[in-house]
Design a protein around this motif. Structure first.
Motif, PDB file in Angstrom:
ATOM      1  N   LEU A  89       0.810  -1.221   0.000  1.00  0.00           N
ATOM      2  CA  LEU A  89       0.000   0.000   0.000  1.00  0.00           C
ATOM      3  C   LEU A  89       0.846   1.275   0.000  1.00  0.00           C
ATOM      4  O   LEU A  89       0.406   2.310  -0.480  1.00  0.00           O
ATOM      5  N   ALA A  90       2.066   1.197   0.512  1.00  0.00           N
ATOM      6  CA  ALA A  90       2.930   2.375   0.579  1.00  0.00           C
ATOM      7  C   ALA A  90       3.756   2.602  -0.684  1.00  0.00           C
ATOM      8  O   ALA A  90       4.373   3.650  -0.832  1.00  0.00           O
ATOM      9  N   ASP A  91       3.747   1.646  -1.603  1.00  0.00           N
ATOM     10  CA  ASP A  91       4.587   1.743  -2.800  1.00  0.00           C
ATOM     11  C   ASP A  91       4.081   2.851  -3.728  1.00  0.00           C
ATOM     12  O   ASP A  91       2.993   2.754  -4.281  1.00  0.00           O
ATOM     13  N   PRO A  92       4.872   3.920  -3.903  1.00  0.00           N
ATOM     14  CA  PRO A  92       4.429   5.029  -4.752  1.00  0.00           C
ATOM     15  C   PRO A  92       4.541   4.741  -6.257  1.00  0.00           C
ATOM     16  O   PRO A  92       4.028   5.514  -7.067  1.00  0.00           O
ATOM     17  N   SER A  93       5.181   3.644  -6.611  1.00  0.00           N
ATOM     18  CA  SER A  93       5.400   3.368  -8.034  1.00  0.00           C
ATOM     19  C   SER A  93       4.227   2.655  -8.704  1.00  0.00           C
ATOM     20  O   SER A  93       4.245   2.468  -9.915  1.00  0.00           O
ATOM     21  N   ILE A  94       3.219   2.243  -7.913  1.00  0.00           N
ATOM     22  CA  ILE A  94       2.044   1.601  -8.500  1.00  0.00           C
ATOM     23  C   ILE A  94       0.790   2.344  -8.053  1.00  0.00           C
ATOM     24  O   ILE A  94       0.752   2.922  -6.965  1.00  0.00           O
ATOM     25  N   ASN A  95      -0.228   2.320  -8.932  1.00  0.00           N
ATOM     26  CA  ASN A  95      -1.444   3.069  -8.615  1.00  0.00           C
ATOM     27  C   ASN A  95      -2.379   2.248  -7.730  1.00  0.00           C
ATOM     28  O   ASN A  95      -2.117   1.071  -7.458  1.00  0.00           O
ATOM     29  N   GLU A  96      -3.475   2.862  -7.299  1.00  0.00           N
ATOM     30  CA  GLU A  96      -4.397   2.211  -6.365  1.00  0.00           C
ATOM     31  C   GLU A  96      -5.004   0.937  -6.950  1.00  0.00           C
ATOM     32  O   GLU A  96      -5.142  -0.063  -6.261  1.00  0.00           O
ATOM     33  N   ARG A  97      -5.367   0.952  -8.212  1.00  0.00           N
ATOM     34  CA  ARG A  97      -5.937  -0.226  -8.858  1.00  0.00           C
ATOM     35  C   ARG A  97      -4.933  -1.369  -8.839  1.00  0.00           C
ATOM     36  O   ARG A  97      -5.262  -2.496  -8.502  1.00  0.00           O
ATOM     37  N   GLN A  98      -3.678  -1.071  -9.165  1.00  0.00           N
ATOM     38  CA  GLN A  98      -2.636  -2.089  -9.165  1.00  0.00           C
ATOM     39  C   GLN A  98      -2.386  -2.623  -7.754  1.00  0.00           C
ATOM     40  O   GLN A  98      -2.176  -3.824  -7.572  1.00  0.00           O
ATOM     41  N   LYS A  99      -2.431  -1.742  -6.760  1.00  0.00           N
ATOM     42  CA  LYS A  99      -2.261  -2.187  -5.374  1.00  0.00           C
ATOM     43  C   LYS A  99      -3.375  -3.157  -4.985  1.00  0.00           C
ATOM     44  O   LYS A  99      -3.116  -4.196  -4.370  1.00  0.00           O
ATOM     45  N   ASN A 100      -4.614  -2.807  -5.354  1.00  0.00           N
ATOM     46  CA  ASN A 100      -5.741  -3.685  -5.029  1.00  0.00           C
ATOM     47  C   ASN A 100      -5.612  -5.038  -5.706  1.00  0.00           C
ATOM     48  O   ASN A 100      -5.861  -6.079  -5.092  1.00  0.00           O
ATOM     49  N   VAL A 101      -5.210  -5.041  -6.967  1.00  0.00           N
ATOM     50  CA  VAL A 101      -5.041  -6.310  -7.687  1.00  0.00           C
ATOM     51  C   VAL A 101      -3.934  -7.140  -7.040  1.00  0.00           C
ATOM     52  O   VAL A 101      -4.085  -8.345  -6.828  1.00  0.00           O
ATOM     53  N   LEU A 102      -2.834  -6.485  -6.698  1.00  0.00           N
ATOM     54  CA  LEU A 102      -1.718  -7.193  -6.068  1.00  0.00           C
ATOM     55  C   LEU A 102      -2.140  -7.799  -4.725  1.00  0.00           C
ATOM     56  O   LEU A 102      -1.802  -8.942  -4.422  1.00  0.00           O
TER      57      LEU A 102
END
Length: 144
Positions: A89-102
């Motif tokens: 969740l803290a990774d600034p290199s991926i967007n919110e959609r990508q965080k949710n998928v991950l």
């Protein structure tokens, strides 16, 4: 959950405080707790709340989850899962959609390996493969 092991927590806090080169008084002030109360925690005489542990962890610049495990509030596996989620969740290199998928993929693997109970049929969270397919369709059709 594990039982409260205050002595172990106190020893660990003392070690962390000394490693940070802070006096008891300095740590108490930085954490917003009284000096005698912190001393009692370090000596294993008091059982601090999760809130107090969070304040102390912040002052020591260590993981609050680590203190929760030491205090018996949190299981080691739970701590590892929370830390993994926090990093994603803290990774600034991926967007919110990508965080949710991950996170959905992570949950899927944990369920597959028996660490998380299966989602029941009423759970509305989409599976990761369904989310990826939907995102691919959106990318193919820019007007949707």
């Amino acid at each position: 959950m594990a039982s409260l092991n205050v002595g172990n927590l106190g020893e660990y806090l003392r070690e962390q405080r000394r490693a940070a080169q802070l006096s008891l008084r300095q740590l108490a002030e930085a954490a917003g707790v009284s000096n005698p109360y912190l001393s009692q925690i370090e000596r294993g005489l008091r059982k601090p709340s999760a809130e107090v542990l969070q304040q102390v962890a912040k002052a020591l610049r260590i993981s609050a989850e680590t203190l929760y495990v030491r205090a018996g509030i949190l299981d080691e596996r739970e701590r590892e899962e929370l830390e993994t989620r926090a990093v994603i969740l803290a990774d600034p290199s991926i967007n919110e959609r990508q965080k949710n998928v991950l996170l959905q993929i992570y949950d899927s693997f944990r369920r597959e390996n028996g660490f998380v109970p299966e989602q029941d049929e009423t759970d509305e969270a989409p599976r990761a493969d369904e989310t990826l397919k939907a995102d691919a369709r959106k990318d193919d059709n820019p007007h949707s």
